[in-house]
Design an enzyme around this catalytic site. Structure first.
Site, PDB file in Angstrom:
ATOM      1  NE  ARG A  26     -36.363 -19.949  21.419  1.00  0.00           N
ATOM      2  CZ  ARG A  26     -36.420 -21.100  20.750  1.00  0.00           C
ATOM      3  NH1 ARG A  26     -35.614 -22.092  21.053  1.00  0.00           N
ATOM      4  NH2 ARG A  26     -37.281 -21.262  19.761  1.00  0.00           N
ATOM      5  CG  HIS A  78     -30.643 -22.662  18.469  1.00  0.00           C
ATOM      6  ND1 HIS A  78     -31.228 -21.522  18.938  1.00  0.00           N
ATOM      7  CD2 HIS A  78     -31.652 -23.568  18.380  1.00  0.00           C
ATOM      8  CE1 HIS A  78     -32.528 -21.708  19.097  1.00  0.00           C
ATOM      9  NE2 HIS A  78     -32.812 -22.959  18.760  1.00  0.00           N
TER      10      HIS A  78
HETATM   11  P1  NDP Z   1     -44.291 -27.150  25.365  1.00  0.00           P
HETATM   12  O1  NDP Z   1     -45.123 -25.935  25.263  1.00  0.00           O
HETATM   13  O2  NDP Z   1     -44.864 -28.456  24.970  1.00  0.00           O
HETATM   14  O3  NDP Z   1     -43.790 -27.316  26.881  1.00  0.00           O
HETATM   15  C1  NDP Z   1     -43.357 -26.254  27.649  1.00  0.00           C
HETATM   16  C2  NDP Z   1     -43.195 -26.730  29.079  1.00  0.00           C
HETATM   17  O4  NDP Z   1     -42.669 -25.666  29.889  1.00  0.00           O
HETATM   18  C3  NDP Z   1     -44.531 -27.131  29.728  1.00  0.00           C
HETATM   19  O5  NDP Z   1     -44.364 -28.250  30.553  1.00  0.00           O
HETATM   20  C4  NDP Z   1     -44.890 -25.904  30.563  1.00  0.00           C
HETATM   21  O6  NDP Z   1     -45.706 -26.182  31.685  1.00  0.00           O
HETATM   22  C5  NDP Z   1     -43.509 -25.491  31.025  1.00  0.00           C
HETATM   23  N1  NDP Z   1     -43.501 -24.090  31.446  1.00  0.00           N
HETATM   24  C6  NDP Z   1     -43.673 -22.981  30.675  1.00  0.00           C
HETATM   25  N2  NDP Z   1     -43.604 -21.879  31.431  1.00  0.00           N
HETATM   26  C7  NDP Z   1     -43.383 -22.294  32.691  1.00  0.00           C
HETATM   27  C8  NDP Z   1     -43.213 -21.628  33.918  1.00  0.00           C
HETATM   28  N3  NDP Z   1     -43.252 -20.286  33.996  1.00  0.00           N
HETATM   29  N4  NDP Z   1     -43.006 -22.373  35.009  1.00  0.00           N
HETATM   30  C9  NDP Z   1     -42.985 -23.700  34.935  1.00  0.00           C
HETATM   31  N5  NDP Z   1     -43.127 -24.416  33.795  1.00  0.00           N
HETATM   32  C10 NDP Z   1     -43.326 -23.707  32.695  1.00  0.00           C
HETATM   33  O7  NDP Z   1     -42.945 -26.850  24.568  1.00  0.00           O
HETATM   34  P2  NDP Z   1     -41.938 -27.891  23.898  1.00  0.00           P
HETATM   35  O8  NDP Z   1     -41.643 -28.958  24.892  1.00  0.00           O
HETATM   36  O9  NDP Z   1     -42.429 -28.282  22.565  1.00  0.00           O
HETATM   37  O10 NDP Z   1     -40.668 -26.947  23.657  1.00  0.00           O
HETATM   38  C11 NDP Z   1     -40.028 -26.304  24.740  1.00  0.00           C
HETATM   39  C12 NDP Z   1     -39.047 -25.269  24.222  1.00  0.00           C
HETATM   40  O11 NDP Z   1     -37.889 -25.899  23.690  1.00  0.00           O
HETATM   41  C13 NDP Z   1     -39.519 -24.391  23.068  1.00  0.00           C
HETATM   42  O12 NDP Z   1     -40.376 -23.371  23.514  1.00  0.00           O
HETATM   43  C14 NDP Z   1     -38.223 -23.856  22.526  1.00  0.00           C
HETATM   44  O13 NDP Z   1     -37.866 -22.668  23.206  1.00  0.00           O
HETATM   45  C15 NDP Z   1     -37.216 -24.961  22.861  1.00  0.00           C
HETATM   46  N6  NDP Z   1     -36.727 -25.640  21.644  1.00  0.00           N
HETATM   47  C16 NDP Z   1     -35.381 -25.617  21.385  1.00  0.00           C
HETATM   48  C17 NDP Z   1     -34.878 -26.289  20.289  1.00  0.00           C
HETATM   49  C18 NDP Z   1     -33.417 -26.346  20.040  1.00  0.00           C
HETATM   50  O14 NDP Z   1     -33.003 -26.816  18.964  1.00  0.00           O
HETATM   51  N7  NDP Z   1     -32.576 -25.914  20.957  1.00  0.00           N
HETATM   52  C19 NDP Z   1     -35.766 -27.016  19.375  1.00  0.00           C
HETATM   53  C20 NDP Z   1     -37.139 -26.988  19.760  1.00  0.00           C
HETATM   54  C21 NDP Z   1     -37.598 -26.317  20.864  1.00  0.00           C
HETATM   55  P3  NDP Z   1     -47.193 -26.780  31.498  1.00  0.00           P
HETATM   56  O15 NDP Z   1     -46.993 -28.200  31.009  1.00  0.00           O
HETATM   57  O16 NDP Z   1     -47.771 -26.722  32.851  1.00  0.00           O
HETATM   58  O17 NDP Z   1     -47.886 -25.906  30.483  1.00  0.00           O
HETATM   59  C1  OXD Z   2     -37.382 -24.412  17.922  1.00  0.00           C
HETATM   60  C2  OXD Z   2     -35.939 -24.249  17.774  1.00  0.00           C
HETATM   61  O1  OXD Z   2     -37.998 -23.696  18.717  1.00  0.00           O
HETATM   62  O2  OXD Z   2     -35.355 -24.859  16.858  1.00  0.00           O
HETATM   63  O3  OXD Z   2     -37.952 -25.289  17.247  1.00  0.00           O
HETATM   64  O4  OXD Z   2     -35.327 -23.525  18.563  1.00  0.00           O
END
Ligand code: NDP
Ligand code: OXD
Length: 318
Positions: free
Chosen positions: A233, A281
């Site tokens: 993000r 994005h």
């Molecule tokens: P998940 O919830 O599966 O994974 C999130 C990861 O971030 C986990 O490993 C989590 O740790 C870690 N995390 C969260 N907060 C912290 C913190 N404070 N400190 C350390 N680690 C942290 O999400 P996804 O992998 O499915 O997606 C990740 C993000 O990608 C989405 O939230 C979205 O913002 C972004 N996204 C962007 C897209 C784009 O087109 N640009 C498309 C899709 C998603 P833990 O494993 O320990 O819980």
């Molecule tokens: C998502 C994105 O969160 O597209 O899936 O950003």
């Protein structure tokens, strides 16, 4: 139709693609909130697919039972002031989305490894010149966020030969990938010549990618490095710091898909950097048919009394 309608409030789904979603719900009316005539009441509507929905939307839905996010990230839904405290929010977790994200991450790492921007500049100057070329095995890539997307990208980068390390709140155990948790951040950052951000936006991750963090990254002896790659993000990156770190060489390059303000304002200095690859994005846009199928399957589970999958932990914010 006797089943509760489903409300669709997703601004990135164009009007002509709404039937793709509706086709996944043969026995349920789909209310197109963004483009259609808005009904006077939303009483009796138990399900919503939401994204960047209007602030008071959920307060119109007294019978709401589940909110499905149209994407993997839920920051906009959790920030909605009318979000009810007791209604589960379900993330969109989908193979097609995961695959696209890993394609984007691998592409960006390869673009920087193979110095494509430098070759583009040489081509524009009609200059036939070969640059020193290390292999992927000589480059350390760190991924911040080892969830669904981070783990898939990590495995695929490792197949390409990169040395991959991972960082997340809770430590992961993954073959051939050294993982760190949030208490070991500096040790992790010191490993990273390329840093990939795949974090959700929460209070903890807002502004996390800043000058102080960029200064802790490792330098590759041959390649322009460190390189910052972010598709999580935009509000996780401090863009003023990103600009100044690219300008003064603290960062050798970057690839950014997400921004503090989207669309990126015309006057943003980020447009101008030759060593920054900028995409709008689009790293992993949700596939509309897969979103519809996923929500239909989850509603089926819910109505059969099975637990919903991929429910957001409100206390963590993702
Ligand atoms: P998940 O919830 O599966 O994974 C999130 C990861 O971030 C986990 O490993 C989590 O740790 C870690 N995390 C969260 N907060 C912290 C913190 N404070 N400190 C350390 N680690 C942290 O999400 P996804 O992998 O499915 O997606 C990740 C993000 O990608 C989405 O939230 C979205 O913002 C972004 N996204 C962007 C897209 C784009 O087109 N640009 C498309 C899709 C998603 P833990 O494993 O320990 O819980
Ligand atoms: C998502 C994105 O969160 O597209 O899936 O950003």
């Amino acid at each position: 139709m006797s089943k509760s309608p489903l409300l669709l409030s997703v601004n990135f789904i164009p009007k002509d693609e709404v039937p793709v979603i509706a086709g996944c719900f043969a026995d349920r009316e789909v209310i197109d909130w963004e483009h259609g005539k808005k009904p006077g009441t939303l009483d009796g509507v138990e399900y919503a697919i939401a994204w960047n929905s209007e602030p008071e939307l959920f307060s119109r839905m007294p019978d709401l039972k589940v909110i499905f996010s149209a994407g993997a990230g839920v920051d906009k839904i959790l920030a909605n002031p009318s979000l009810p405290a007791d209604v589960p929010v379900v993330r969109f977790v989908d193979n097609s989305l995961t695959t696209r994200m890993s394609e984007w991450v691998c592409l960006q790492c390869l673009m920087h490894l193979r110095q494509q921007r430098q070759y583009d500049a040489l081509q524009r100057g009609h200059c036939w010149k070969e640059l020193p070329q290390p292999e992927a095995k000589d480059v350390q890539v760190g991924i911040m966020g080892m969830g669904v997307l981070g783990q898939d990208a990590a495995r695929k980068l490792a197949v390409l030969g990169f040395n991959v390390v991972g960082w997340s709140r809770t430590k992961k155990t993954i073959d051939d990938i050294v993982c760190y948790d949030a208490t070991e951040t500096d040790a992790f950052l010191a490993q990273c010549q390329y840093l990939v951000g795949l974090l959700p936006l929460t209070a903890e991750t807002t502004g996390i990618f800043n000058r102080s963090l960029f200064q802790k990254l490792a330098k590759h002896p041959v390649l322009a490095s460190p390189v910052f790659i972010n598709a999580g993000r935009g509000a996780s990156q401090n863009e003023a710091d990103l600009v100044s770190c690219l300008a003064d060489g603290t960062l050798g390059g970057a690839s950014v898909d997400v921004f503090e303000t989207e669309p990126l304002p015309q006057d943003s200095p980020l447009w101008e950097f030759g060593n920054l690859i900028l995409t709008p994005h689009m790293a992993a846009t949700s596939e509309i048919i897969e979103l519809g199928r996923s929500v239909a399957r989850q509603i089926g589970r819910f109505e059969a009394g099975h637990p919903l999958e991929h429910v957001v932990d409100r206390s963590l914010g993702y």
